[in-house]
Scaffold this motif. Structure first.
Motif, PDB file in Angstrom:
ATOM      1  N   PRO A  85       2.903   1.486   1.818  1.00 54.05           N
ATOM      2  CA  PRO A  85       2.900   2.853   2.353  1.00 54.05           C
ATOM      3  C   PRO A  85       2.078   3.825   1.520  1.00 54.05           C
ATOM      4  O   PRO A  85       1.455   4.742   2.063  1.00 54.05           O
ATOM      5  CB  PRO A  85       4.385   3.232   2.351  1.00 54.05           C
ATOM      6  N   VAL A  88      -1.570   3.215   2.408  1.00 59.09           N
ATOM      7  CA  VAL A  88      -1.859   3.778   3.724  1.00 59.09           C
ATOM      8  C   VAL A  88      -1.976   5.297   3.636  1.00 59.09           C
ATOM      9  O   VAL A  88      -2.915   5.895   4.184  1.00 59.09           O
ATOM     10  CB  VAL A  88      -0.765   3.377   4.732  1.00 59.09           C
ATOM     11  N   GLU A  89      -1.051   5.930   2.931  1.00 58.93           N
ATOM     12  CA  GLU A  89      -1.074   7.393   2.815  1.00 58.93           C
ATOM     13  C   GLU A  89      -2.361   7.872   2.140  1.00 58.93           C
ATOM     14  O   GLU A  89      -3.004   8.816   2.606  1.00 58.93           O
ATOM     15  CB  GLU A  89       0.146   7.870   2.028  1.00 58.93           C
ATOM     16  N   ARG A  92      -5.400   7.176   4.515  1.00 58.12           N
ATOM     17  CA  ARG A  92      -5.436   8.117   5.645  1.00 58.12           C
ATOM     18  C   ARG A  92      -5.894   9.496   5.174  1.00 58.12           C
ATOM     19  O   ARG A  92      -6.736  10.149   5.815  1.00 58.12           O
ATOM     20  CB  ARG A  92      -4.056   8.215   6.298  1.00 58.12           C
ATOM     21  N   TYR A 121      -2.288  -7.253   3.890  1.00 60.36           N
ATOM     22  CA  TYR A 121      -2.259  -5.938   3.228  1.00 60.36           C
ATOM     23  C   TYR A 121      -3.408  -5.073   3.727  1.00 60.36           C
ATOM     24  O   TYR A 121      -3.210  -3.917   4.156  1.00 60.36           O
ATOM     25  CB  TYR A 121      -2.334  -6.159   1.720  1.00 60.36           C
ATOM     26  N   GLU A 124      -3.033  -4.196   7.479  1.00 66.92           N
ATOM     27  CA  GLU A 124      -2.036  -3.151   7.737  1.00 66.92           C
ATOM     28  C   GLU A 124      -2.594  -1.768   7.428  1.00 66.92           C
ATOM     29  O   GLU A 124      -2.346  -0.805   8.159  1.00 66.92           O
ATOM     30  CB  GLU A 124      -0.775  -3.409   6.921  1.00 66.92           C
ATOM     31  N   ILE A 125      -3.360  -1.648   6.331  1.00 71.83           N
ATOM     32  CA  ILE A 125      -3.968  -0.351   6.021  1.00 71.83           C
ATOM     33  C   ILE A 125      -4.879   0.090   7.154  1.00 71.83           C
ATOM     34  O   ILE A 125      -4.790   1.213   7.656  1.00 71.83           O
ATOM     35  CB  ILE A 125      -4.763  -0.431   4.701  1.00 71.83           C
ATOM     36  N   GLU A 127      -5.070  -0.922  10.326  1.00 71.37           N
ATOM     37  CA  GLU A 127      -4.382  -0.683  11.600  1.00 71.37           C
ATOM     38  C   GLU A 127      -3.563   0.602  11.572  1.00 71.37           C
ATOM     39  O   GLU A 127      -3.525   1.352  12.550  1.00 71.37           O
ATOM     40  CB  GLU A 127      -3.482  -1.870  11.927  1.00 71.37           C
ATOM     41  N   ARG A 128      -2.904   0.871  10.440  1.00 70.73           N
ATOM     42  CA  ARG A 128      -2.051   2.055  10.364  1.00 70.73           C
ATOM     43  C   ARG A 128      -2.851   3.351  10.244  1.00 70.73           C
ATOM     44  O   ARG A 128      -2.453   4.383  10.775  1.00 70.73           O
ATOM     45  CB  ARG A 128      -1.066   1.928   9.204  1.00 70.73           C
ATOM     46  N   VAL A 129      -3.972   3.308   9.523  1.00 66.50           N
ATOM     47  CA  VAL A 129      -4.820   4.502   9.457  1.00 66.50           C
ATOM     48  C   VAL A 129      -5.475   4.744  10.812  1.00 66.50           C
ATOM     49  O   VAL A 129      -5.615   5.879  11.261  1.00 66.50           O
ATOM     50  CB  VAL A 129      -5.881   4.358   8.350  1.00 66.50           C
ATOM     51  N   GLY A 130      -5.874   3.674  11.475  1.00 66.20           N
ATOM     52  CA  GLY A 130      -6.383   3.807  12.829  1.00 66.20           C
ATOM     53  C   GLY A 130      -7.888   3.979  12.908  1.00 66.20           C
ATOM     54  O   GLY A 130      -8.613   3.736  11.929  1.00 66.20           O
ATOM     55  N   CYS A 133     -10.355   5.391  10.114  1.00 67.80           N
ATOM     56  CA  CYS A 133     -10.351   4.841   8.754  1.00 67.80           C
ATOM     57  C   CYS A 133     -11.770   4.809   8.182  1.00 67.80           C
ATOM     58  O   CYS A 133     -12.699   4.311   8.812  1.00 67.80           O
ATOM     59  CB  CYS A 133      -9.762   3.435   8.752  1.00 67.80           C
TER      60      CYS A 133
END
Length: 306
Positions: A85, A88-89, A92, A121, A124-125, A127-130, A133
């Protein structure tokens, strides 16, 4: 479209106040000097003491640079973290500010993890940032992370995310590995940065993208001359000059040594502050560094003095 970073990039030193808080004013001034000398900014790299800087502090310092007018196109913030997390934070946040790239360590606590785990890992970064990125530069420094960025992993990530996985910084110190990265992926638009300017003369003819080197903090103009002039008749002399500066700092005390030199040449003692567990240099080591720098006529033209 984001402009791809190439050339000479500094893992920017982070100044601290007497209370060990990040010193925003000195940080901005140092970054302005680096940019003015043709360097990009890999803020929160290893030599930034990034592992000692919190997520909130990293975000605040990045915002301060952008607000001060440092071009986001010059920024490659370090966004790797042990905790997904946090990675990712940070990724982003830097992407939303328009950073040209993200220098992203693999998670570095668990040892012996598989390529499958490291792939997950990074996936996930992304995909989550979108879709927004920023380009990711994989940070290979196995002597610290104990989690290598293998050629097979690069191939898998490039196949899944060809527009996001943009390159790598190879801090392994293994020229054969750096060369293999360049030979296998550079022609396909994957930018490989060795972690030492001493490798520029070998990397550039093969398709290297430049270097991300600690001593860009001290010698940005000289290292940029090596990068820009690698095909010129004076390339060996330029390389030798840059290598002489690097040799002074590349001992086991690189961060406090560079901070000591900055404090000396800027007449600004607070630059010597480091965050624990690092410690300032003892007086005999400081004197030795000063003597070595004087012997090679080292200077930092245009550096803001206190």
């Amino acid at each position: 479209m984001t402009t791809r970073l190439r050339g000479v990039i500094a893992p920017v030193l982070t100044p601290f106040t007497g209370s060990l808080a990040p010193d925003v004013e000195r940080f901005i001034a140092h970054c302005e000097w680096l940019v003015g000398n043709n360097a990009g900014l890999a803020i929160f790299g290893t030599n930034s003491e990034a592992a000692s800087i919190s997520v909130a502090e990293r975000k605040s310092l990045t915002e301060a640079l952008v607000e001060a007018g440092i071009p986001a196109a010059k920024l490659m913030p370090g966004t790797g973290a042990c905790a997904l997390p946090d990675a990712v934070e940070l990724s982003r946040h830097a992407s939303e500010l328009g950073a040209a790239g993200l220098l992203t360590l693999p998670p570095f606590f668990f040892k012996g993890v598989s390529d499958d785990g490291v792939f997950a890992y990074y996936a996930e970064i992304i995909e989550r940032v979108g879709p927004g990125c920023a380009p990711i530069y994989l940070y290979h420094i196995p002597q610290f992370s104990h989690v290598p960025i293998t050629l097979g992993l690069i191939e898998r990530l490039r196949k899944r995310y060809p527009t996001v996985i943009a390159g790598a910084k190879d801090s392994s110190g293994d020229w054969a590995n750096t060369k293999a990265m360049i030979d296998n992926f550079a022609a396909d638009g994957f930018d490989v940065f060795p972690a030492s300017e001493s490798l520029l003369s070998m990397a550039m003819p093969l398709g290297g993208a430049g270097c991300i080197s600690a001593t860009v903090n001290m010698n940005p103009a000289g290292i940029h001359r090596v990068y820009a002039g690698w095909q010129g008749a004076d390339a060996p002399e330029l390389q030798a000059r840059a290598d002489a500066v690097r040799k002074v700092f590349q001992g086991g005390y690189m961060i406090p040594a560079m901070k000591h030199a900055l404090a000396t040449y800027a007449n600004d003692a607070p630059w010597r502050m480091v965050r624990p567990p690092l410690a300032p240099l003892d007086s005999s080591t400081r004197d030795a560094i000063d003597a070595q720098l004087q012997a090679i006529d080292f200077s930092m033209p245009g550096y803001p003095r206190a």
